[in-house]
Design a protein around this motif. Structure first.
Motif, PDB file in Angstrom:
ATOM      1  N   GLY A  51      18.239  41.697  36.326  1.00 25.47           N
ATOM      2  CA  GLY A  51      17.126  40.883  35.848  1.00 25.47           C
ATOM      3  C   GLY A  51      15.885  41.729  35.603  1.00 25.47           C
ATOM      4  O   GLY A  51      15.800  42.896  36.029  1.00 25.47           O
ATOM      5  N   LEU A  52      14.931  41.131  34.907  1.00 27.34           N
ATOM      6  CA  LEU A  52      13.644  41.764  34.623  1.00 27.34           C
ATOM      7  C   LEU A  52      12.536  40.782  34.967  1.00 27.34           C
ATOM      8  O   LEU A  52      12.710  39.573  34.830  1.00 27.34           O
ATOM      9  CB  LEU A  52      13.526  42.123  33.139  1.00 27.34           C
ATOM     10  N   ALA A  53      11.405  41.285  35.394  1.00 26.97           N
ATOM     11  CA  ALA A  53      10.202  40.465  35.576  1.00 26.97           C
ATOM     12  C   ALA A  53       9.056  41.208  34.900  1.00 26.97           C
ATOM     13  O   ALA A  53       8.690  42.313  35.314  1.00 26.97           O
ATOM     14  CB  ALA A  53       9.910  40.247  37.053  1.00 26.97           C
ATOM     15  N   PHE A  54       8.517  40.599  33.831  1.00 27.33           N
ATOM     16  CA  PHE A  54       7.438  41.222  33.074  1.00 27.33           C
ATOM     17  C   PHE A  54       6.170  40.386  33.196  1.00 27.33           C
ATOM     18  O   PHE A  54       6.205  39.167  33.059  1.00 27.33           O
ATOM     19  CB  PHE A  54       7.816  41.355  31.594  1.00 27.33           C
ATOM     20  N   PHE A  55       5.039  41.069  33.454  1.00 32.78           N
ATOM     21  CA  PHE A  55       3.759  40.388  33.622  1.00 32.78           C
ATOM     22  C   PHE A  55       2.771  40.924  32.593  1.00 32.78           C
ATOM     23  O   PHE A  55       2.530  42.123  32.499  1.00 32.78           O
ATOM     24  CB  PHE A  55       3.222  40.607  35.032  1.00 32.78           C
ATOM     25  N   SER A  56       2.180  39.998  31.824  1.00 30.04           N
ATOM     26  CA  SER A  56       1.216  40.401  30.799  1.00 30.04           C
ATOM     27  C   SER A  56      -0.210  40.447  31.334  1.00 30.04           C
ATOM     28  O   SER A  56      -1.106  40.980  30.675  1.00 30.04           O
ATOM     29  CB  SER A  56       1.278  39.437  29.614  1.00 30.04           C
ATOM     30  N   GLY A  57      -0.438  39.889  32.534  1.00 35.99           N
ATOM     31  CA  GLY A  57      -1.777  39.895  33.105  1.00 35.99           C
ATOM     32  C   GLY A  57      -1.765  40.150  34.601  1.00 35.99           C
ATOM     33  O   GLY A  57      -0.720  40.100  35.247  1.00 35.99           O
ATOM     34  N   ASP A  58      -2.938  40.438  35.165  1.00 33.74           N
ATOM     35  CA  ASP A  58      -3.068  40.646  36.606  1.00 33.74           C
ATOM     36  C   ASP A  58      -2.920  39.313  37.340  1.00 33.74           C
ATOM     37  O   ASP A  58      -3.218  38.252  36.798  1.00 33.74           O
ATOM     38  CB  ASP A  58      -4.441  41.233  36.942  1.00 33.74           C
ATOM     39  N   GLY A  59      -2.493  39.394  38.582  1.00 34.63           N
ATOM     40  CA  GLY A  59      -2.497  38.206  39.419  1.00 34.63           C
ATOM     41  C   GLY A  59      -1.264  38.048  40.268  1.00 34.63           C
ATOM     42  O   GLY A  59      -0.143  38.214  39.789  1.00 34.63           O
ATOM     43  N   GLY A  60      -1.472  37.737  41.552  1.00 34.25           N
ATOM     44  CA  GLY A  60      -0.367  37.443  42.449  1.00 34.25           C
ATOM     45  C   GLY A  60       0.286  38.679  43.039  1.00 34.25           C
ATOM     46  O   GLY A  60      -0.154  39.813  42.840  1.00 34.25           O
ATOM     47  N   ILE A  61       1.373  38.417  43.780  1.00 34.21           N
ATOM     48  CA  ILE A  61       2.123  39.488  44.425  1.00 34.21           C
ATOM     49  C   ILE A  61       3.612  39.275  44.193  1.00 34.21           C
ATOM     50  O   ILE A  61       4.066  38.161  43.948  1.00 34.21           O
ATOM     51  CB  ILE A  61       1.840  39.562  45.940  1.00 34.21           C
ATOM     52  N   VAL A  71       0.489  42.392  41.605  1.00 32.65           N
ATOM     53  CA  VAL A  71       0.869  42.403  40.194  1.00 32.65           C
ATOM     54  C   VAL A  71      -0.303  42.845  39.326  1.00 32.65           C
ATOM     55  O   VAL A  71      -1.426  42.345  39.477  1.00 32.65           O
ATOM     56  CB  VAL A  71       1.358  41.012  39.751  1.00 32.65           C
ATOM     57  N   GLU A  72      -0.024  43.766  38.425  1.00 31.16           N
ATOM     58  CA  GLU A  72      -1.010  44.240  37.460  1.00 31.16           C
ATOM     59  C   GLU A  72      -0.481  44.010  36.047  1.00 31.16           C
ATOM     60  O   GLU A  72       0.732  43.928  35.829  1.00 31.16           O
ATOM     61  CB  GLU A  72      -1.281  45.731  37.667  1.00 31.16           C
ATOM     62  N   ALA A  73      -1.405  43.891  35.089  1.00 32.43           N
ATOM     63  CA  ALA A  73      -1.013  43.706  33.698  1.00 32.43           C
ATOM     64  C   ALA A  73      -0.094  44.841  33.257  1.00 32.43           C
ATOM     65  O   ALA A  73      -0.374  46.013  33.513  1.00 32.43           O
ATOM     66  CB  ALA A  73      -2.242  43.649  32.804  1.00 32.43           C
ATOM     67  N   GLY A  74       1.003  44.468  32.610  1.00 30.87           N
ATOM     68  CA  GLY A  74       1.948  45.466  32.135  1.00 30.87           C
ATOM     69  C   GLY A  74       3.050  45.802  33.114  1.00 30.87           C
ATOM     70  O   GLY A  74       3.963  46.575  32.778  1.00 30.87           O
ATOM     71  N   ASP A  75       3.020  45.233  34.324  1.00 24.37           N
ATOM     72  CA  ASP A  75       4.079  45.508  35.292  1.00 24.37           C
ATOM     73  C   ASP A  75       5.422  45.003  34.777  1.00 24.37           C
ATOM     74  O   ASP A  75       5.538  43.875  34.277  1.00 24.37           O
ATOM     75  CB  ASP A  75       3.784  44.833  36.631  1.00 24.37           C
ATOM     76  N   LEU A  76       6.439  45.838  34.916  1.00 22.77           N
ATOM     77  CA  LEU A  76       7.803  45.478  34.564  1.00 22.77           C
ATOM     78  C   LEU A  76       8.699  45.862  35.736  1.00 22.77           C
ATOM     79  O   LEU A  76       8.847  47.043  36.047  1.00 22.77           O
ATOM     80  CB  LEU A  76       8.247  46.210  33.295  1.00 22.77           C
ATOM     81  N   PHE A  77       9.250  44.862  36.397  1.00 21.63           N
ATOM     82  CA  PHE A  77      10.134  45.101  37.536  1.00 21.63           C
ATOM     83  C   PHE A  77      11.579  45.019  37.045  1.00 21.63           C
ATOM     84  O   PHE A  77      11.989  44.010  36.474  1.00 21.63           O
ATOM     85  CB  PHE A  77       9.881  44.091  38.649  1.00 21.63           C
ATOM     86  N   VAL A  78      12.329  46.086  37.283  1.00 22.29           N
ATOM     87  CA  VAL A  78      13.737  46.154  36.893  1.00 22.29           C
ATOM     88  C   VAL A  78      14.553  45.825  38.138  1.00 22.29           C
ATOM     89  O   VAL A  78      14.595  46.597  39.090  1.00 22.29           O
ATOM     90  CB  VAL A  78      14.097  47.555  36.360  1.00 22.29           C
ATOM     91  N   ILE A  79      15.172  44.667  38.132  1.00 26.91           N
ATOM     92  CA  ILE A  79      15.853  44.143  39.321  1.00 26.91           C
ATOM     93  C   ILE A  79      17.352  44.388  39.181  1.00 26.91           C
ATOM     94  O   ILE A  79      18.026  43.748  38.379  1.00 26.91           O
ATOM     95  CB  ILE A  79      15.562  42.643  39.493  1.00 26.91           C
ATOM     96  N   ALA A  80      17.849  45.306  39.964  1.00 29.68           N
ATOM     97  CA  ALA A  80      19.265  45.666  39.901  1.00 29.68           C
ATOM     98  C   ALA A  80      20.070  44.774  40.834  1.00 29.68           C
ATOM     99  O   ALA A  80      19.537  44.199  41.793  1.00 29.68           O
ATOM    100  CB  ALA A  80      19.444  47.124  40.300  1.00 29.68           C
ATOM    101  N   PRO A  81      21.369  44.623  40.578  1.00 27.32           N
ATOM    102  CA  PRO A  81      22.219  43.933  41.543  1.00 27.32           C
ATOM    103  C   PRO A  81      22.072  44.566  42.921  1.00 27.32           C
ATOM    104  O   PRO A  81      22.151  45.777  43.075  1.00 27.32           O
ATOM    105  CB  PRO A  81      23.630  44.141  40.980  1.00 27.32           C
TER     106      PRO A  81
END
Length: 303
Positions: A51-61, A71-81
């Protein structure tokens, strides 16, 4: 997106398995933000799909592994099995602007390796292989590319929602473009991902990939990698959350679904091609995993 929770020991996070639905693509997009339905009891867990989690803006954890990441703008979390996502709270993502994209590897085509650790050789899936890592890889989408990323994810969600003519091809195209972007971002950060940090596990999955079409037992896999069955069982379960036999069955079911969907082979022939000489045992195993017989799967999928 329908998942099944795999029972685990009290001291281990739960593992969720994607339950394929005949006729539907195994791709899902969800908005990430404030969720009043999630509270502190929402358990720590992992998935056996990427899975992927992409954030376009700041906010949250985001809670990954044992870390709490702001979380910061532009963060992309690559979630592996196998990556562990921490216990979630309803206000974790208050103010966040993000999307989650989840999928199973077989949507990328019939030649995609069925075993997770074999993905290290795949040009779009290698960022999802990180050996014994337990928390998601964090990448950064450059500011000038963020609006394009957001538009691409929204386009993917729109196709999945409205299912207009040709939506399957459109979903595949949008997903591939997203994964190309991930691979380009990951290349400079994790250049050694193709060399898996778990050589024994890589060898185990290589054995499964080569020999799943024939009868294959835990003992035979253990002999092939030159360790005891007990040690193999405990290591694979600890690293992946599943047993060797479950991985063998999963690989066989991936190929069985492909053959049911794209060939007119008989059920008996398909069973033999995926390691089940006994057609009845193949049908029972398929039914236990999918909730329907191979014949029903083919009938529904053909629609």
């Amino acid at each position: 997106m329908r998942t099944r929770r795999t029972p685990v020991r009290a001291d281990e996070p739960a593992t969720y398995t994607w339950q394929p639905v005949p006729g539907e693509l195994s791709v899902a997009v969800m908005t990430l933000g404030h969720d009043a339905d999630i509270n502190g009891a929402h358990e720590a867990h992992s998935h056996d799909f990427p899975g992927l989690a992409f954030f376009s803006g700041d906010g949250g954890i985001v809670r990954t592994g044992k870390q709490v990441r702001h979380v910061e703008a532009g963060d992309l979390f690559v979630i592996a099995p196998g990556d562990v996502m921490g216990q979630a709270h309803c206000d974790d993502l208050v103010g966040a602007q993000g999307w989650g994209v989840f999928f199973t590897a077989d949507v990328l085509g019939p030649e995609t390796p069925g075993a997770h650790l074999a993905w290290r050789t795949h040009p779009l899936l290698f960022p999802f292989v990180r050996g014994g890592a337990t928390d998601a890889l964090r990448l950064k989408v450059p500011p000038q590319d963020r609006s394009e990323w957001a538009a691409r994810v929204e386009a993917l969600r729109d196709e999945l929602t409205h299912r207009r003519e040709g939506y399957r091809e459109a979903v595949s195209a949008h997903l591939v473009l997203l994964l190309v972007g991930v691979s380009r971002l990951a290349a400079d950060v994790v250049g050694d991902l193709r060399e898996n940090a778990e050589p024994m596990l890589a060898e185990v999955f290589d054995v499964i990939e080569r020999r799943y079409p024939e009868p294959l037992s835990l003992r035979e896999v253990a002999e092939a990698v030159r360790i005891s069955p007990g040690h193999l069982t405990s290591t694979v379960r600890k690293r992946t959350g599943r047993t060797v036999q479950e991985w063998i069955t999963e690989r066989r079911m991936v190929q069985a679904r492909r053959l049911l969907g794209v060939t007119e082979l008989t059920i008996s022939d398909i069973g033999r091609q995926v390691g089940f000489p006994d057609a009845g045992y193949f049908a029972r195993t398929f039914g236990k995993v999918h909730g329907m017989s191979p014949t029903s799967w083919r009938r529904v999928n053909a629609r």
